[in-house]
Design a protein around this motif. Structure first.
Motif, PDB file in Angstrom:
ATOM      1  N   ASP A 140       0.828  -1.200   0.000  1.00 43.35           N
ATOM      2  CA  ASP A 140       0.000   0.000   0.000  1.00 43.35           C
ATOM      3  C   ASP A 140       0.864   1.251   0.000  1.00 43.35           C
ATOM      4  OD1 ASP A 140      -2.432  -1.338  -0.013  1.00 43.35           O
ATOM      5  OD2 ASP A 140      -2.504  -1.485   2.176  1.00 43.35           O
ATOM      6  N   PHE A 141       0.486   2.204  -0.837  1.00 44.66           N
ATOM      7  CA  PHE A 141       1.134   3.513  -0.889  1.00 44.66           C
ATOM      8  C   PHE A 141       0.070   4.596  -0.704  1.00 44.66           C
ATOM      9  CE2 PHE A 141       3.881   0.741  -3.455  1.00 44.66           C
ATOM     10  CZ  PHE A 141       5.118   1.003  -2.892  1.00 44.66           C
TER      11      PHE A 141
ATOM     12  N   ARG B 266      -7.080  14.234  -6.608  1.00 48.33           N
ATOM     13  CA  ARG B 266      -7.924  15.400  -6.819  1.00 48.33           C
ATOM     14  C   ARG B 266      -9.066  15.023  -7.767  1.00 48.33           C
ATOM     15  NH1 ARG B 266      -5.176  16.631  -3.205  1.00 48.33           N
ATOM     16  NH2 ARG B 266      -4.037  18.575  -2.805  1.00 48.33           N
ATOM     17  N   ALA B 267     -10.249  15.599  -7.531  1.00 45.84           N
ATOM     18  CA  ALA B 267     -11.377  15.304  -8.418  1.00 45.84           C
ATOM     19  C   ALA B 267     -12.361  16.461  -8.411  1.00 45.84           C
ATOM     20  CB  ALA B 267     -12.071  14.012  -7.999  1.00 45.84           C
ATOM     21  N   LYS B 268     -13.008  16.658  -9.555  1.00 44.78           N
ATOM     22  CA  LYS B 268     -14.099  17.624  -9.702  1.00 44.78           C
ATOM     23  C   LYS B 268     -15.313  16.865 -10.219  1.00 44.78           C
ATOM     24  CE  LYS B 268     -11.585  20.026 -12.485  1.00 44.78           C
ATOM     25  NZ  LYS B 268     -11.127  21.058 -13.459  1.00 44.78           N
TER      26      LYS B 268
ATOM     27  N   ASP C  37      -1.703  11.278  -8.378  1.00 42.82           N
ATOM     28  CA  ASP C  37      -0.244  11.343  -8.492  1.00 42.82           C
ATOM     29  C   ASP C  37       0.329  10.293  -7.550  1.00 42.82           C
ATOM     30  OD1 ASP C  37      -0.362  13.515 -10.250  1.00 42.82           O
ATOM     31  OD2 ASP C  37      -0.485  14.933  -8.590  1.00 42.82           O
ATOM     32  N   LYS C  38       1.075   9.352  -8.099  1.00 44.89           N
ATOM     33  CA  LYS C  38       1.529   8.238  -7.282  1.00 44.89           C
ATOM     34  C   LYS C  38       2.544   8.689  -6.236  1.00 44.89           C
ATOM     35  CE  LYS C  38       5.432   6.199  -9.832  1.00 44.89           C
ATOM     36  NZ  LYS C  38       5.897   4.955 -10.496  1.00 44.89           N
TER      37      LYS C  38
ATOM     38  N   ARG D 193       1.268   9.941 -13.069  1.00 45.16           N
ATOM     39  CA  ARG D 193      -0.079  10.510 -12.885  1.00 45.16           C
ATOM     40  C   ARG D 193      -1.084   9.683 -13.671  1.00 45.16           C
ATOM     41  NH1 ARG D 193      -2.845  16.420 -12.985  1.00 45.16           N
ATOM     42  NH2 ARG D 193      -1.840  16.424 -10.934  1.00 45.16           N
ATOM     43  N   ILE D 194      -2.196   9.391 -13.039  1.00 46.31           N
ATOM     44  CA  ILE D 194      -3.321   8.725 -13.688  1.00 46.31           C
ATOM     45  C   ILE D 194      -4.485   9.701 -13.730  1.00 46.31           C
ATOM     46  CG2 ILE D 194      -4.978   6.818 -13.536  1.00 46.31           C
ATOM     47  CD1 ILE D 194      -2.837   5.227 -12.077  1.00 46.31           C
TER      48      ILE D 194
END
Length: 284
Positions: free
Chosen positions: A77-78, A83-85, A113-114, A125-126
């Protein structure tokens, strides 16, 4: 027809349909006689439509993830930066004096962002976008509040699967929830406690304790109400505060913010929207 035009038409409709609220008992002074919806401090009466377009932002600096969840080797686990809109539309309708139905749909843009400590093949970034959760609820008040007893209610929820390949915004399998709650109004405010059992068809442990909450609602004046609550599920808990301003007889602005109380909860999630109450001939 753009969003501004639609909102303008809704304001005209609700203003034209405004009626003078009747006196209610002391224990109903904060919420009125309607059935509680899943939206904080929002109630719907028989024959009434509640339409609530709103926007929510999510900021979480320590979202937990594992590389294998994104299709890469590694089950460690990391914690990443999320962030989300999200733009959402909530609609509820009072079927009877004690039964209501509701539907909520969303569109969302999200990014992760990992963690700097993550050396796996997960991209730095995903980013994902598209439809968010689509869910419906049935709300049933099976005991009305009186001077000597509290209100009791139950609800059932279903979340539809979609975008199974998108971990940030998708829902991998059918999700259902069944819950119940108790509400009691006092001169100094209204208290609600509720809890649920949840089922997630895509989870390795599908049946689990669902969402629980302890809530406080107070009407300060005919135009202003305030809400505060603690809501959570398992190891995620948040403090939620809300202010409601009734700027028209059948329209109110809602602004709330959720603050994560545990490390696995979203750090901050502000929300703002306008609630419209649209009566029909069946309303009473």
């Amino acid at each position: 027809m753009n969003l501004r035009t639609i909102l303008g038409l809704l304001i005209v409709v609700v203003a034209a349909g405004a009626v003078v609220a009747q006196d209610v008992p002391l224990y109903l002074q904060d919420r009125g006689a309607g059935v509680a919806t899943s939206m904080f401090g929002t109630y719907v009466r028989r024959g009434e439509w509640i339409v609530y377009p709103f926007f929510e932002y999510y900021a979480d600096d320590d979202l937990e993830y594992a590389p294998e969840e994104f299709g890469f080797p590694g089950d460690q686990d990391f914690r990443g930066r999320y962030r989300a809109k999200e733009g959402l539309l909530f609609v509820a309708y009072g079927l009877t004096d004690d039964l209501a139905i509701e539907l909520e749909a969303a569109v969302i843009e999200a990014s992760l962002d990992k963690s700097p400590a993550d050396t796996s093949g997960v991209p730095a970034r995903i980013e994902e976008s598209g439809f968010g959760d689509v869910e419906g609820q049935l709300r049933w008040r099976w005991q009305r509040e009186t001077e000597h007893r509290p209100e009791l209610f139950s609800y059932a929820e279903v979340v539809f699967p979609h975008h199974k390949e998108k971990l940030l915004i998708g829902t991998a399998g059918w999700q259902t929830k069944v819950g119940t709650g108790i509400t009691r109004g006092f001169r100094w405010g209204t208290l609600t406690a509720r809890g649920a059992i949840a089922y997630d068809a895509a989870s390795s442990s599908p049946l689990e304790m669902g969402e629980f909450a302890f809530e406080y609602l107070k009407r300060l004046s005919p135009r202003w109400r305030v809400y505060a609550g603690v809501e959570g599920s398992e190891d995620e808990m948040s403090l939620i505060t809300e202010v409601q301003w009734q700027f028209l007889p059948r329209a109110a602005i809602k602004f709330n913010n959720a603050f994560g109380l545990t490390s696995k909860a979203t750090d901050r999630a502000p929300e703002i929207g306008v609630v419209f109450s649209i009566p029909t001939r069946r309303m009473r």
